[in-house]
Scaffold this active site. Structure first.
Site, PDB file in Angstrom:
ATOM      1  N   HIS A   1      41.792   7.205 -29.513  1.00  0.00           N
ATOM      2  CA  HIS A   1      42.796   6.136 -29.431  1.00  0.00           C
ATOM      3  C   HIS A   1      43.096   5.794 -27.975  1.00  0.00           C
ATOM      4  O   HIS A   1      43.113   4.619 -27.577  1.00  0.00           O
ATOM      5  CB  HIS A   1      44.075   6.582 -30.149  1.00  0.00           C
ATOM      6  CG  HIS A   1      45.268   5.702 -29.871  1.00  0.00           C
ATOM      7  ND1 HIS A   1      45.647   4.679 -30.711  1.00  0.00           N
ATOM      8  CD2 HIS A   1      46.151   5.700 -28.845  1.00  0.00           C
ATOM      9  CE1 HIS A   1      46.717   4.082 -30.209  1.00  0.00           C
ATOM     10  NE2 HIS A   1      47.044   4.688 -29.079  1.00  0.00           N
ATOM     11  N   GLU A   2      43.328   6.825 -27.165  1.00  0.00           N
ATOM     12  CA  GLU A   2      43.637   6.594 -25.748  1.00  0.00           C
ATOM     13  C   GLU A   2      42.459   5.965 -25.026  1.00  0.00           C
ATOM     14  O   GLU A   2      42.636   5.113 -24.145  1.00  0.00           O
ATOM     15  CB  GLU A   2      44.049   7.905 -25.078  1.00  0.00           C
ATOM     16  CG  GLU A   2      45.294   8.558 -25.666  1.00  0.00           C
ATOM     17  CD  GLU A   2      46.513   7.650 -25.642  1.00  0.00           C
ATOM     18  OE1 GLU A   2      46.617   6.826 -24.696  1.00  0.00           O
ATOM     19  OE2 GLU A   2      47.350   7.745 -26.546  1.00  0.00           O
TER      20      GLU A   2
ATOM     21  N   HIS B   1      42.260   2.195 -25.417  1.00  0.00           N
ATOM     22  CA  HIS B   1      43.025   1.399 -24.455  1.00  0.00           C
ATOM     23  C   HIS B   1      42.188   1.090 -23.219  1.00  0.00           C
ATOM     24  O   HIS B   1      42.219  -0.036 -22.699  1.00  0.00           O
ATOM     25  CB  HIS B   1      44.292   2.153 -24.039  1.00  0.00           C
ATOM     26  CG  HIS B   1      45.346   2.213 -25.099  1.00  0.00           C
ATOM     27  ND1 HIS B   1      45.862   1.096 -25.705  1.00  0.00           N
ATOM     28  CD2 HIS B   1      45.994   3.274 -25.660  1.00  0.00           C
ATOM     29  CE1 HIS B   1      46.784   1.439 -26.586  1.00  0.00           C
ATOM     30  NE2 HIS B   1      46.878   2.759 -26.580  1.00  0.00           N
TER      31      HIS B   1
ATOM     32  N   GLU C   1      48.314  -1.343 -29.517  1.00  0.00           N
ATOM     33  CA  GLU C   1      48.250   0.011 -30.069  1.00  0.00           C
ATOM     34  C   GLU C   1      47.515   0.027 -31.413  1.00  0.00           C
ATOM     35  O   GLU C   1      46.750   0.957 -31.700  1.00  0.00           O
ATOM     36  CB  GLU C   1      49.662   0.571 -30.240  1.00  0.00           C
ATOM     37  CG  GLU C   1      50.413   0.817 -28.944  1.00  0.00           C
ATOM     38  CD  GLU C   1      49.819   1.950 -28.124  1.00  0.00           C
ATOM     39  OE1 GLU C   1      49.081   2.780 -28.694  1.00  0.00           O
ATOM     40  OE2 GLU C   1      50.101   2.003 -26.917  1.00  0.00           O
TER      41      GLU C   1
END
Length: 423
Positions: free
Chosen positions: A278-279, A282, A358
């Site tokens: 997920h990070e 970004h 997000e």
């Protein structure tokens, strides 16, 4: 006049606090819709009755405190202006030196110290709540140490920023807002570059990830995402909090992949990999630079509006404050008040954009790992560990949530699993 304004603010703040209290503690519903009861998005399926009770209590108190802090900050600025404290702060600095590069830092120290003292009860209340509900594990002395580090870092950075800003206001009477905006580009880029290696280590200890097998798996994901990293940093946060976190930060040679030790202690490896994916999402989708671009766009509008309004405000009330002109440092609380109000007004839009980013990162992570069970498990454990509300009230979501609600995230995962082709 001063007494009347003070009483009106007290009455207005009290009415606001009463309405927010009624909304959060009596009117707002923290439950999930019937359609999702019994699903993975229903906290009753993965939290005990006691955890549900604590989560709701903590969420209500935390939100109430957060909403109170907004007008409370505005009240401080009005107090400093209306009772002549801003003029006193400037006069004290002038008593030391007539040079602006001395007056501004002295003024910032006095204003920041006064603000810190007045807001300390709210900060202490916030810390006490997090300690009571088992989130904060940090000793009071260590918490105060971090507070002092933040205070002096803020003093240093604010003195430079405000010193330059008021120099520009004096030098470019009609174009200072544009000149200030132009300087924001290199400043924000510089801060993004030094934050991971200069500022962050002042608060926490960083080391290489102790679990080398997990580090190898994370670096494998980074390589797949074309992220130039050769190590994963671990932060010793277990002495401060039970909350979990992970992030990819920095630019250029200072890029870092970071995991809190609480995350590795409380999640399974596959769940950690989902969080890291997920990070990395970004980074891959350039959200860091998107945030930078968004900040620059919003600051351009904010500085221009401040330019248009500050002159009119000073013309009307400047004499009462002891301000001789817009470029007088005495007007700083009025400028900060304008920025704070504009930030509050813009926050629903900014947060909506953040929630969208997000959700995109969530989708990237699930496509990269293809492990719905790990994703669901990580979100549920994050909810339990931080006592987050799964479905917050609408005002809390719009004004406080930079992430999708846990209900929305878990529903997305359920939809992804349903849409996946069967083998």
């Amino acid at each position: 006049m001063r007494k009347r304004v003070t009483w009106w603010f007290i009455l207005g703040f009290s009415a606001y606090a009463l309405l927010m209290g009624l909304y959060l503690f009596y009117w707002a519903d923290f439950g999930v819709p019937k359609a999702y009861q019994g699903t993975a998005a229903d906290p009753a399926t993965f939290m005990s009755e006691r955890q549900l009770e604590l989560s709701e209590e903590y969420s209500r108190y935390r939100s109430f405190l957060s909403f109170l802090s907004i007008p409370f900050e505005w009240g401080i600025y009005l107090l400093v202006l209306g009772f002549g404290l801003s003029k006193m702060f400037k006069s004290f600095g002038e008593g030391i030196s007539k040079k602006g590069f001395v007056i501004v830092p002295v003024y910032i120290v006095l204003l920041s110290a006064f603000t810190w003292i007045v807001t300390f009860p709210l900060k202490f209340w916030s810390r006490s709540l997090s300690v009571k509900y088992g989130i904060n594990t940090q000793a009071f002395s260590d918490w105060m140490k971090d507070e002092m580090i933040s205070f002096w870092i803020e003093i240093g950075l604010t003195s430079i920023i405000i010193g330059v800003l008021y120099f520009l206001i004096k030098r470019f009477e009609k174009r200072w807002w544009l000149a200030a905006w132009g300087l924001m580009v290199p400043y924000l880029a510089f801060m993004m570059y030094i934050q991971p290696v200069v500022i962050d280590p002042l608060y926490n200890d960083f080391s290489s990830l102790s679990d080398k097998e997990l580090e190898e798996q994370i670096l494998g994901l980074a390589n797949e995402a074309n992220i130039p990293a050769d190590r994963v940093f671990e932060v010793n946060m277990s002495e401060k909090t039970n909350a979990m976190n992970a992030y990819v930060t920095g630019i250029g040679s200072n890029l870092r992949i970071v995991l809190w030790d609480t995350t590795t202690n409380k999640l399974q490896d596959d769940e950690v990999l989902f969080i890291m994916a997920h990070e990395m999402g970004h980074y891959v989708m350039n959200h860091l630079y998107g945030n930078l671009a968004g900040a620059l766009i919003m600051s351009l509008f904010g500085l221009y509006i401040a330019y248009r309004l500050l002159g009119k405000i000073v013309a009307k009330w400047g004499d009462a404050w002891g301000a001789t002109s817009v470029s007088d440092i005495t007007t700083l609380p009025a400028l900060l008040l304008l920025f704070s109000i504009m930030s509050f007004i813009a926050s629903p839009v900014e947060l909506a954009i953040s929630r969208h980013a997000e959700m995109n990162a969530d989708q990237y992570a699930i496509e990269m790992t293809d492990d719905v069970d790990a994703a669901v498990g990580s979100f549920q454990k994050l909810t339990i560990n931080s006592l987050n509300e799964v479905n917050p009230p609408i005002l809390v979501k719009f004004f406080k949530y930079g992430h999708p609600t846990m209900m929305e995230r878990l529903i997305m995962l359920n939809q992804y699993e349903n849409d996946a082709p069967s083998e």
